[in-house]
Structure formats: structure tokens, C-alpha cells
Design a protein around this motif. Sequence first.
Motif, mmCIF file in Angstrom:
data_model
loop_
_atom_site.group_PDB
_atom_site.id
_atom_site.type_symbol
_atom_site.label_atom_id
_atom_site.label_comp_id
_atom_site.label_asym_id
_atom_site.label_seq_id
_atom_site.Cartn_x
_atom_site.Cartn_y
_atom_site.Cartn_z
ATOM 1 N N ALA A 90 11.405 31.100 -20.023
ATOM 2 C CA ALA A 90 10.326 30.272 -20.579
ATOM 3 C C ALA A 90 9.523 29.579 -19.479
ATOM 4 C CB ALA A 90 10.913 29.243 -21.543
ATOM 5 N N ALA A 108 14.243 22.819 -15.889
ATOM 6 C CA ALA A 108 15.407 21.922 -15.961
ATOM 7 C C ALA A 108 16.205 21.982 -14.656
ATOM 8 C CB ALA A 108 16.287 22.305 -17.150
ATOM 9 N N GLY A 109 16.597 23.192 -14.240
ATOM 10 C CA GLY A 109 17.444 23.334 -13.063
ATOM 11 C C GLY A 109 16.763 22.859 -11.791
ATOM 12 N N ASP A 161 20.223 31.702 -9.863
ATOM 13 C CA ASP A 161 19.252 32.109 -10.876
ATOM 14 C C ASP A 161 19.211 33.627 -10.945
ATOM 15 O OD1 ASP A 161 16.818 30.788 -12.553
ATOM 16 O OD2 ASP A 161 16.312 32.809 -11.877
ATOM 17 N N GLU A 168 4.289 33.284 -27.501
ATOM 18 C CA GLU A 168 3.488 34.277 -26.779
ATOM 19 C C GLU A 168 2.212 33.613 -26.276
ATOM 20 O OE1 GLU A 168 3.165 38.144 -28.672
ATOM 21 O OE2 GLU A 168 4.740 37.580 -30.090
ATOM 22 N N ALA A 226 7.618 20.602 -19.013
ATOM 23 C CA ALA A 226 6.913 20.001 -17.871
ATOM 24 C C ALA A 226 7.003 18.478 -17.928
ATOM 25 C CB ALA A 226 5.441 20.444 -17.876
ATOM 26 N N LEU A 227 6.948 17.928 -19.128
ATOM 27 C CA LEU A 227 7.016 16.477 -19.313
ATOM 28 C C LEU A 227 8.444 15.948 -19.211
ATOM 29 C CD1 LEU A 227 5.563 13.815 -20.182
ATOM 30 C CD2 LEU A 227 6.073 14.457 -22.554
ATOM 31 N N VAL A 248 11.148 32.646 -24.638
ATOM 32 C CA VAL A 248 11.837 31.933 -25.713
ATOM 33 C C VAL A 248 12.095 30.487 -25.276
ATOM 34 C CG1 VAL A 248 13.854 31.878 -27.221
ATOM 35 C CG2 VAL A 248 12.890 34.079 -26.507
ATOM 36 N N GLY A 273 20.609 28.202 -13.104
ATOM 37 C CA GLY A 273 19.264 28.316 -13.665
ATOM 38 C C GLY A 273 18.265 27.544 -12.828
ATOM 39 N N LEU A 328 1.408 22.755 -19.975
ATOM 40 C CA LEU A 328 0.535 21.671 -20.428
ATOM 41 C C LEU A 328 1.357 20.450 -20.834
ATOM 42 C CD1 LEU A 328 -1.790 23.808 -22.729
ATOM 43 C CD2 LEU A 328 -2.330 22.919 -20.446
ATOM 44 N N SER A 333 9.277 22.660 -26.243
ATOM 45 C CA SER A 333 7.954 23.104 -25.797
ATOM 46 C C SER A 333 7.354 22.093 -24.821
ATOM 47 C CB SER A 333 7.039 23.316 -27.001
ATOM 48 O OG SER A 333 7.063 22.181 -27.815
ATOM 49 N N PHE A 352 21.685 35.329 -8.700
ATOM 50 C CA PHE A 352 22.999 35.684 -9.233
ATOM 51 C C PHE A 352 22.960 35.525 -10.740
ATOM 52 C CE2 PHE A 352 27.467 34.970 -10.277
ATOM 53 C CZ PHE A 352 28.095 35.916 -9.483
HETATM 54 C C1 LIG Z 1 4.699 30.842 -24.577
HETATM 55 C C2 LIG Z 1 5.254 29.530 -24.097
HETATM 56 C C3 LIG Z 1 4.381 28.509 -23.770
HETATM 57 C C4 LIG Z 1 4.876 27.283 -23.334
HETATM 58 N N1 LIG Z 1 3.979 26.310 -22.984
HETATM 59 C C5 LIG Z 1 4.439 25.138 -22.516
HETATM 60 C C6 LIG Z 1 3.532 24.133 -22.101
HETATM 61 O O1 LIG Z 1 2.308 24.293 -22.154
HETATM 62 N N2 LIG Z 1 4.038 22.959 -21.623
HETATM 63 C C7 LIG Z 1 5.384 22.743 -21.504
HETATM 64 O O2 LIG Z 1 5.795 21.676 -21.041
HETATM 65 N N3 LIG Z 1 6.270 23.685 -21.903
HETATM 66 C C8 LIG Z 1 5.824 24.849 -22.409
HETATM 67 N N4 LIG Z 1 6.713 25.793 -22.823
HETATM 68 C C9 LIG Z 1 8.136 25.427 -22.868
HETATM 69 C C10 LIG Z 1 8.797 25.496 -21.511
HETATM 70 O O3 LIG Z 1 8.671 26.804 -21.054
HETATM 71 C C11 LIG Z 1 10.258 25.077 -21.634
HETATM 72 O O4 LIG Z 1 10.362 23.758 -22.121
HETATM 73 C C12 LIG Z 1 10.957 25.105 -20.275
HETATM 74 O O5 LIG Z 1 10.503 26.171 -19.506
HETATM 75 C C13 LIG Z 1 12.452 25.192 -20.411
HETATM 76 O O6 LIG Z 1 12.984 25.165 -19.124
HETATM 77 P P1 LIG Z 1 14.515 25.443 -18.859
HETATM 78 O O7 LIG Z 1 14.708 25.314 -17.392
HETATM 79 O O8 LIG Z 1 15.356 24.620 -19.764
HETATM 80 O O9 LIG Z 1 14.765 26.961 -19.342
HETATM 81 P P2 LIG Z 1 14.231 28.349 -18.736
HETATM 82 O O10 LIG Z 1 12.831 28.312 -18.415
HETATM 83 O O11 LIG Z 1 14.705 29.412 -19.696
HETATM 84 O O12 LIG Z 1 15.023 28.502 -17.381
HETATM 85 C C14 LIG Z 1 16.352 28.894 -17.296
HETATM 86 C C15 LIG Z 1 16.557 29.621 -15.982
HETATM 87 O O13 LIG Z 1 17.924 29.909 -15.830
HETATM 88 C C16 LIG Z 1 18.116 31.292 -15.584
HETATM 89 N N5 LIG Z 1 19.415 31.602 -16.191
HETATM 90 C C17 LIG Z 1 19.785 31.401 -17.478
HETATM 91 N N6 LIG Z 1 21.074 31.710 -17.642
HETATM 92 C C18 LIG Z 1 21.524 32.114 -16.424
HETATM 93 C C19 LIG Z 1 22.785 32.572 -15.962
HETATM 94 N N7 LIG Z 1 23.853 32.636 -16.774
HETATM 95 N N8 LIG Z 1 22.893 32.951 -14.659
HETATM 96 C C20 LIG Z 1 21.833 32.860 -13.824
HETATM 97 N N9 LIG Z 1 20.618 32.414 -14.213
HETATM 98 C C21 LIG Z 1 20.470 32.044 -15.499
HETATM 99 C C22 LIG Z 1 16.922 31.972 -16.238
HETATM 100 O O14 LIG Z 1 16.670 33.222 -15.671
HETATM 101 C C23 LIG Z 1 15.821 30.949 -15.945
HETATM 102 O O15 LIG Z 1 15.258 31.129 -14.668
HETATM 103 C C24 LIG Z 1 6.270 27.053 -23.240
HETATM 104 C C25 LIG Z 1 7.149 28.087 -23.540
HETATM 105 C C26 LIG Z 1 6.656 29.319 -23.960
HETATM 106 C C27 LIG Z 1 7.624 30.422 -24.267
#
Ligand SMILES: Cc1cc2nc3c(=O)[nH]c(=O)nc-3n(C[C@H](O)[C@H](O)[C@H](O)COP(=O)(O)OP(=O)(O)OC[C@H]3O[C@@H](n4cnc5c(N)ncnc54)[C@H](O)[C@@H]3O)c2cc1C
Length: 346
Positions: free
Chosen positions: A41, A15-16, A34, A211, A315-316, A284, A11, A48, A312, A159
Motif C-alpha cells: 500500500a 509504519a515500519g 522488507d 486502485e 502518511a498522517l 490493499v 516491513g 494525501l 487510508s 527478506f
Molecule cells: C490506492 C491507495 C491509495 C491510498 N492513498 C493514500 C493517501 O492518499 N494518503 C494516505 O495517507 N494513505 C493512503 N493510502 C493508505 C496507505 O497506503 C496506508 O495507510 C499505508 O501505506 C500503510 O502502511 P503500512 O506500512 O502499515 O503497510 P504497507 O504499506 O503494506 O507496508 C508493509 C511493508 O512490509 C512488507 N512486508 C509485509 N510483510 C512482510 C514480511 N512478512 N516480510 C518482509 N516484508 C514484509 C511489505 O512488502 C511492505 O513493504 C492509500 C492506499 C491505497 C491502496
Amino acid sequence: MGHDFEFVVVGQGLAGTAVAWQLCARGRRVLVLDRADPHAASRVAAGLITPYTGRRVARTWNLDHCFNIALGFYRHTQAETRAKFFHHAPALRLFADAAERDVARGKIDPTRFDRAINPAWFAAPHGGFDLTPAARLDTQTYLDAYRTLFQERRSYRTFDLDPAADVEPTATGVRLPRLGLTAGCVIFCEGAAGVGNPWFPQVPYNLAKGELLTVRVPGLGETRPVHRGVWLAPLGGETFLAGSTYDRDDLTPTPTAAGRATIEAGLREFLKLPFEVLDHRAGVRPVLRTTKPMLGVHPRWPGLALLTGLGSKGALYAPVYGAMLVNHLTDGRPIDTDVRLPAEVT
Ligand SMILES: Cc1cc2nc3c(=O)[nH]c(=O)nc-3n(C[C@H](O)[C@H](O)[C@H](O)COP(=O)(O)OP(=O)(O)OC[C@H]3O[C@@H](n4cnc5c(N)ncnc54)[C@H](O)[C@@H]3O)c2cc1C
């Protein structure tokens, strides 16, 4: 020992990217996988960072510690990539009613109240206050910059990993047969997609769809993100992001008419200027029932680790908890108890 990669990060969301960056900074051999899902998300998020939220003007959990680390992290990563994606500047909170103002009065420095609220743009009979420390991460630019950097270092593959079929933990690491390689440790940073990961059934997911709209507001010169139930964040020129919704029932990444209507109605409560919707997206959020991030190593297989629950506030939280997980994996440093992955299904 003798693995193709010391770490495989699954991912490349917020996070990743933070985890992979920390590993690269320590000179570790890393491969990032990825599936390039445009609805992830991190690809949808507004990015923000907001210090107080909701009607109770609640201070964001662990803000001071996380903000300072995030600030240093994004300054460093901007310099490394020569890209501009982090904007450190106050936001504006408008009060919906007198009760909200009363709540804020006990918490906020009075000199921050009612600064530069333009009455031609905003209906704000109860005033507002400057939110600080605040910032905005342009997540697309940030993620693209690091995807390019990881690609240049031959540390990235597009991938779609199936955690059930593609991951075979062993006594000394992990085999990934479909990729034809072995790793010392696989770190899952899958966001909401982690809900289907059979290696970590103890993670208490409580996912929330969100959304947001891209809108054009002719004549609006506000440079701060403005919060009042929904928020409006400047992208440059007349273009703004507006969001967001929380839905725990529909967890598809499909934008809905109801979501759009909720955001539009929220905007009309304080925005006096007409606007035009240019785009509408959904994603999501990886929210957990603990409402905090969660990280750690599989209780039985030391070659499997996880960072999730950015909720949510990715970024922080990503810079802080990405570093905490990597410090644990590389130096054995402890993970804070309030974010540690539980050993058992609870
Ligand atoms: C509408 C909306 C508004 C938001 N606004 C804010 C904001 O203003 N400020 C803020 O800080 N946060 C905001 N967030 C929250 C923020 O998006 C999340 O906290 C953050 O993006 C989570 O990051 P993540 O890396 O954990 O997950 P993700 O963003 O879901 O990233 C996971 C990645 O892994 C990949 N992946 C997953 N499983 C696999 C697999 N098995 N094989 C290969 N690739 C895989 C996915 O394609 C993706 O690229 C918002 C979210 C939404 C939906």
C-alpha cells in the motif's frame, strides 16, 4: 542482552519506516526487513493528508495532534535525507450538490469558500472550499530515501519473513534462525500482509483494496489536489494521480477494469478537460474494524510487537503512532487506550 540487534522491524512501509526512524534516533541497533513488494500500500498510495472527507465533511480523527507531529517529522526527515518528498499546501474540495455545501457551511470558516475555482477546468456549480491543513507525501521518494539510508547504516535486508516459521520468541527476546540472528524485539509493520500473522490473531482486520490511475491532463494548471468523490492530485507538469476505490471483496493487488471505470467516471463529473490514462495500480489498505491504528506488545511474549491499522491515512498517522510504540518499547510510556492492541481475541 547480547542480541545481534535490539530491534528487528518487519516491513519498510510507512509504519515500519517511522518505527525504524524513531529507534535509530534513540541510538538503538535496528535491522529492517522488507520483501520489496511493489504492490504494498505504501508504494501505491497517493500520500494525501486531507482534513475533511466524505459527504458529511467529516473531520479526520485526531487531525490537529497528528498533523503537527507529521509536519515536524517530515521536515526533519527531508533535512536528514536531503530529499524533497513532503508538500505542505491546501487542497480544494468541490461540492457535489447543495446539500454538501449546507453541511460544510456549519463546519468551515466562510472565508475559505469558493477560492480560485477555475471554470475552464472544473464543473463546480455548487462551489467548494480550501482544505487546510493539508499535505502530500511522495511515498516512493520518502521510502526509497530511507531504504538507502538504512542500507548505508547496514540496517536493512531484503527478506521475506514467514512469521510462523521464522520467529521463535524466548524468555529474553526472539530467535530468527533463517537469518541466523537474535533480537530483543521483533516489531511487525506488515500492513495488509499482517492478516496472516499467527502471533496477533486479535487484530480485527477489515482490509480494503484501492486502485488509482496516473493521468495526463493537457492544459490543467491546478496546483492543489482536488477532491470531489474521487480526487486528482498534481505530480508536476500535466501529470496527475487520480483515485481511489474501496473494495472489501477482491483483496488481490491486481488493477481491474471496474476500478478504472469508477475513477474515470468520477473524474468526468467535475473535470472538463480530456485526459489520458498513463498507469493503473492497486494495493490493499490495512484497515481495521476499529477504523483506527493499533499498536502494542504481544500479551505473552514481550519480544513481539506490532503497529498496524494505518488504514487510508498512513502518511498522517505513521509518525505519531510509530513514535508512541517506540516510546512504549524503550521508555515504558503508555499507549493511548483507543489504539492499544487488545490482550485477547475479541
Ligand atoms: C490506492 C491507495 C491509495 C491510498 N492513498 C493514500 C493517501 O492518499 N494518503 C494516505 O495517507 N494513505 C493512503 N493510502 C493508505 C496507505 O497506503 C496506508 O495507510 C499505508 O501505506 C500503510 O502502511 P503500512 O506500512 O502499515 O503497510 P504497507 O504499506 O503494506 O507496508 C508493509 C511493508 O512490509 C512488507 N512486508 C509485509 N510483510 C512482510 C514480511 N512478512 N516480510 C518482509 N516484508 C514484509 C511489505 O512488502 C511492505 O513493504 C492509500 C492506499 C491505497 C491502496
